[in-house]
Design a protein around this motif. Structure first.
Motif, short mmCIF file in Angstrom:
data_model
loop_
_atom_site.label_atom_id
_atom_site.label_comp_id
_atom_site.label_asym_id
_atom_site.label_seq_id
_atom_site.Cartn_x
_atom_site.Cartn_y
_atom_site.Cartn_z
N ALA A 19 54.84 48.08 -71.21
CA ALA A 19 55.63 47.52 -70.11
C ALA A 19 57.11 47.78 -70.32
O ALA A 19 57.82 48.16 -69.39
N SER A 20 57.58 47.61 -71.53
CA SER A 20 58.99 47.83 -71.84
C SER A 20 59.37 49.31 -71.64
O SER A 20 60.42 49.62 -71.07
N LYS A 23 59.46 50.08 -67.83
CA LYS A 23 60.65 49.49 -67.19
C LYS A 23 61.90 50.31 -67.51
O LYS A 23 62.70 50.60 -66.61
N ARG A 24 62.08 50.69 -68.77
CA ARG A 24 63.26 51.47 -69.15
C ARG A 24 63.25 52.85 -68.51
O ARG A 24 64.28 53.34 -68.04
N GLU A 27 64.03 52.67 -64.74
CA GLU A 27 65.44 52.33 -64.56
C GLU A 27 66.34 53.55 -64.81
O GLU A 27 67.30 53.78 -64.08
N ASP A 32 63.85 50.87 -59.12
CA ASP A 32 63.87 49.43 -59.38
C ASP A 32 62.76 49.07 -60.37
O ASP A 32 61.57 49.15 -60.03
N PRO A 33 63.12 48.66 -61.59
CA PRO A 33 62.09 48.34 -62.59
C PRO A 33 61.21 47.16 -62.21
O PRO A 33 60.10 47.02 -62.72
N ALA A 34 61.66 46.34 -61.26
CA ALA A 34 60.84 45.20 -60.84
C ALA A 34 59.61 45.65 -60.06
O ALA A 34 58.63 44.92 -59.96
N PHE A 36 57.78 48.41 -60.83
CA PHE A 36 56.87 49.16 -61.68
C PHE A 36 56.45 48.34 -62.89
O PHE A 36 57.19 47.49 -63.37
N SER A 37 55.24 48.64 -63.37
CA SER A 37 54.73 47.97 -64.56
C SER A 37 53.74 48.89 -65.26
O SER A 37 53.39 49.95 -64.74
N SER A 38 53.28 48.47 -66.42
CA SER A 38 52.24 49.26 -67.08
C SER A 38 50.97 49.25 -66.23
O SER A 38 50.21 50.21 -66.22
#
Length: 91
Positions: A19-20, A23-24, A27, A32-34, A36-38
């Protein structure tokens, strides 16, 4: 769509680590990292692989889906699901 699989030492990476990373990465490219997710990368893998006629069993093993019902839930509407066995060469 982007499909990624994360593996560390022949084992899937921990979901928080993935997830980290996701997000990086989004970005960095200005998204927008909000959004997207794993989970979205897992969904993308299932959808894109299905659209490119990868066998469902292969996709399920790669994405670690435990059931066909779970796998089907990850394939987004509109993906080309190929169920015509006539397109495969039978030996």
């Amino acid at each position: 769509m982007i499909a990624l699989t994360f593996v560390a030492e022949d084992k899937p990476a921990h979901p928080r680590v993935v997830a980290s990373i996701v997000k990086r990465a989004v970005e960095r490219v200005g998204l927008d990292p909000a959004v997207f997710s794993s989970h979205s990368s897992r969904r993308s893998l299932a959808t894109e692989a299905t659209a490119h006629s990868a066998p469902a069993g292969t996709i399920m093993r790669q994405a670690k889906h435990r059931s066909a019902a779970a796998f089907v839930g990850y394939v987004e509407e509109g993906a080309a699901v190929v169920e015509d066995v006539g397109r495969y060469q039978l030996l």
